[in-house]
Design a protein around this motif. Sequence first.
Motif, PDB file in Angstrom:
ATOM      1  N   ARG A 278      39.815  38.834  57.185  1.00  0.00           N
ATOM      2  CA  ARG A 278      38.666  38.499  56.349  1.00  0.00           C
ATOM      3  C   ARG A 278      38.893  38.957  54.923  1.00  0.00           C
ATOM      4  O   ARG A 278      38.558  38.277  53.982  1.00  0.00           O
ATOM      5  N   ARG A 279      39.489  40.113  54.796  1.00  0.00           N
ATOM      6  CA  ARG A 279      39.758  40.613  53.456  1.00  0.00           C
ATOM      7  C   ARG A 279      40.662  39.645  52.704  1.00  0.00           C
ATOM      8  O   ARG A 279      40.424  39.305  51.562  1.00  0.00           O
TER       9      ARG A 279
ATOM     10  N   ILE B  79      38.942  36.531  51.534  1.00  0.00           N
ATOM     11  CA  ILE B  79      38.198  36.702  50.281  1.00  0.00           C
ATOM     12  C   ILE B  79      39.144  36.561  49.105  1.00  0.00           C
ATOM     13  O   ILE B  79      38.875  35.868  48.142  1.00  0.00           O
ATOM     14  N   MET B  80      40.294  37.185  49.238  1.00  0.00           N
ATOM     15  CA  MET B  80      41.319  37.064  48.196  1.00  0.00           C
ATOM     16  C   MET B  80      41.665  35.607  47.949  1.00  0.00           C
ATOM     17  O   MET B  80      41.772  35.161  46.820  1.00  0.00           O
TER      18      MET B  80
ATOM     19  N   PHE C 149      39.167  33.588  45.886  1.00  0.00           N
ATOM     20  CA  PHE C 149      39.175  33.870  44.454  1.00  0.00           C
ATOM     21  C   PHE C 149      40.454  33.412  43.790  1.00  0.00           C
ATOM     22  O   PHE C 149      40.425  32.747  42.759  1.00  0.00           O
ATOM     23  N   VAL C 150      41.527  33.782  44.357  1.00  0.00           N
ATOM     24  CA  VAL C 150      42.805  33.600  43.671  1.00  0.00           C
ATOM     25  C   VAL C 150      43.294  32.164  43.767  1.00  0.00           C
ATOM     26  O   VAL C 150      43.684  31.568  42.780  1.00  0.00           O
TER      27      VAL C 150
ATOM     28  N   LEU D 267      47.915  47.758  47.579  1.00  0.00           N
ATOM     29  CA  LEU D 267      48.966  47.556  46.587  1.00  0.00           C
ATOM     30  C   LEU D 267      48.383  46.833  45.375  1.00  0.00           C
ATOM     31  O   LEU D 267      47.432  46.067  45.486  1.00  0.00           O
TER      32      LEU D 267
ATOM     33  N   PHE E 288      48.864  44.059  43.758  1.00  0.00           N
ATOM     34  CA  PHE E 288      49.609  42.811  43.960  1.00  0.00           C
ATOM     35  C   PHE E 288      50.014  42.112  42.667  1.00  0.00           C
ATOM     36  O   PHE E 288      51.103  41.548  42.587  1.00  0.00           O
ATOM     37  N   PRO E 289      49.161  42.153  41.611  1.00  0.00           N
ATOM     38  CA  PRO E 289      49.597  41.502  40.364  1.00  0.00           C
ATOM     39  C   PRO E 289      50.896  42.099  39.834  1.00  0.00           C
ATOM     40  O   PRO E 289      51.731  41.380  39.272  1.00  0.00           O
TER      41      PRO E 289
ATOM     42  N   LYS F 136      53.580  40.433  41.807  1.00  0.00           N
ATOM     43  CA  LYS F 136      53.739  39.016  41.449  1.00  0.00           C
ATOM     44  C   LYS F 136      54.370  38.865  40.070  1.00  0.00           C
ATOM     45  O   LYS F 136      55.136  37.938  39.824  1.00  0.00           O
ATOM     46  N   LEU F 137      54.029  39.810  39.215  1.00  0.00           N
ATOM     47  CA  LEU F 137      54.551  39.760  37.845  1.00  0.00           C
ATOM     48  C   LEU F 137      56.079  39.783  37.836  1.00  0.00           C
ATOM     49  O   LEU F 137      56.722  39.145  37.011  1.00  0.00           O
TER      50      LEU F 137
ATOM     51  N   MET G  53      48.422  41.602  54.502  1.00  0.00           N
ATOM     52  CA  MET G  53      49.493  42.142  55.324  1.00  0.00           C
ATOM     53  C   MET G  53      49.918  41.102  56.352  1.00  0.00           C
ATOM     54  O   MET G  53      49.088  40.538  57.064  1.00  0.00           O
TER      55      MET G  53
ATOM     56  N   TRP H  18      51.515  34.846  31.201  1.00  0.00           N
ATOM     57  CA  TRP H  18      51.655  35.814  32.289  1.00  0.00           C
ATOM     58  C   TRP H  18      50.638  36.938  32.150  1.00  0.00           C
ATOM     59  O   TRP H  18      49.981  37.335  33.073  1.00  0.00           O
TER      60      TRP H  18
ATOM     61  N   MET I 138      40.032  39.883  39.170  1.00  0.00           N
ATOM     62  CA  MET I 138      39.625  39.288  40.454  1.00  0.00           C
ATOM     63  C   MET I 138      39.932  40.231  41.600  1.00  0.00           C
ATOM     64  O   MET I 138      39.173  40.354  42.541  1.00  0.00           O
TER      65      MET I 138
END
Lengths: 438, 202
Positions: free
Chosen positions: A5-6, A9-10, A13-14, A96, A98-99, A102-103, A135, B7, B17
Amino acid sequence: MGFVRRSSIMLLFVAGVVFFPATARAILYIDINAPGGRRMPVALPPFVTAAGDAALAAGIPKVLADDLGMTALFEVIPSEAYLEKILPSHFAGKLLSFPDWKLIGAEAVVIGKVEARGDQVTVEMRLYDSTMGKMMAGRRYSGPARHVRLIAHKFANEVLYAFTGVRGIFDTEIAFSARPGKGRDKEIYVVGLDGQDARPITNNRSFNLFPRWSPDGNTLAYTSFRTGVPVVYLRNLRDGTERALVKFGNTKSPGCFSPGGDSLYASVSVDGNSDIYRVRISDAAVEKVVEGWGIEVSPSISPDGKKIAFVSNRGGSPQVYVKDLAASSGERRISHAGGYSTSPSWSPGSDRIAFTSQSGGKFSVYTVNPDGSDQRLLASGDGDSTDPSYSPDGRYVVYTFQKKGYSELRIISADGQWGKRLFSGFSGVGSPAWSPRR
Amino acid sequence: MGNGRAWKYGAAILAVMMVFAFGCAKKQAVKSTDTTPTAGAPSAEGKAPEGVVSETLKPEAGAVEAPSAGPAGTQVASVAEAAAGVAATEEKPSLFQDIRFDFDKSFIRDDAKPILAGISDYMKKNRGAKLLVEGHCDERGTSEYNMALGDRRADSARKYLVSLGVPAGALSTVSFGKEKPLDPGHNEEAWAKNRRAHFVVR
């Protein structure tokens, strides 16, 4: 589950996706059968550990990187690029960043934590999809500290499975024979796919040769000369017990177990004539399955147990033949590479047979269809490449490379696109046999 | 660079977000902990998050180091037998010359026949003597095939001796394949020496 579920939600949005899969494994991220495509970038940051256990933890990302590197599906991002340091809190609820991952282009991140207590170790590892911030796999392993690389291999299997839906073989092992010292005696060893810490199975200072795995991976059949004459023994790897199975005849070598594990196919010579026999494990009852006037050796069974590949010199030189076990006749020669072709290995995962053949003064590894068609060169070097053995998924082959007394084990992908040295350091390294799946 | 700026903006937007998402996520996680069973075995410390499966590797699992001698309960090799095995893998001086073979062949060559005739004479004069015929190969080719080829060489010498009148019961054979080279070299000269039958009078 809370986690799914978490991530949902991500996702909303993303990615702006409204519908999403219930589990990560429902998505096929990578098609394992389509190599040559884009590799998935993976980050393997250093594991969290107490200061004293740093050495123990340091090797794990390397094992993961090497395992994933075997697949040609992943690309490990160099650690200098990493922006986020993994902390103990990442295993206690902190997410974590995450951005940050991803960056640097990391689409997957594996984090881990090692705790050692005496000679026991607990390793927790998690695989995150940084694009979706969820995960994909999480495991906490505990066991003896000497198994830390085995633990890493097991989690590499989870990573491959999460992204491809195909089970990995990274926790499998290779049995082989080699000379541990300056004497001529050979012992049996087993080594993992990292090539580290080969462990001895025999230690009796005679010739111990031709290790072969039972389908459950619990037993090794091999020939030992420790009584002065060759006998085929069955060694139980779980409890260390052993018994003699093939005692009749003179020269003898185990070829392969039947797929069900109830019998062993072995070559045995009686009065100078070597034929192939099926020997029942329970009571050593014997049945001849391939015979000829000359040398018949090296049986390798098809995955369905219906056909057998073997070597015969009936045509004047050793060549590989295939026999349909149900039919009384019809033994077809399938090797056409050169004047000397031996040591067939029938792939457990595909309908293909690897074998050794001599051409141009050296030995190379070839593969061929069971009907003799589509023969291809797989492995060749500036020395002799012999004794192929397929991995349980049929995607790799381990073989011996020898040059003027130097010898090592090498692994090559079945398509020939990737290869590495697995093990060197002993002399007379040979007869590698890939274990079944764990 | 425009790309870099994009970026940065992207990262910033993502970060915002994420913060929001994580805020929600924490609530979700708390809510679900009590109700959702954990996959796999419960962890010893009870701290494993959902989805983390615990797995204990038993020391036995596929990683037993075999004891060097036969452990209790095995049905093999007594100490005396093991000693015999060691002795059999040592090169003993022979009363007789080795006989040699062609590559991948086991027929008795003409140059071997006088040697075999001499051995036959000895065996016939020394009733009760036992002769072990060892078959050997050069290093080329695979171990398994060479083991069978060495067997054939030893047997072809044995049969030749029987044809000369040596009692079959006085003869036994063993093949060491390519495992016991006489000459450790890697050239035709060494290979020729290693393709041999070796005779051990007992």
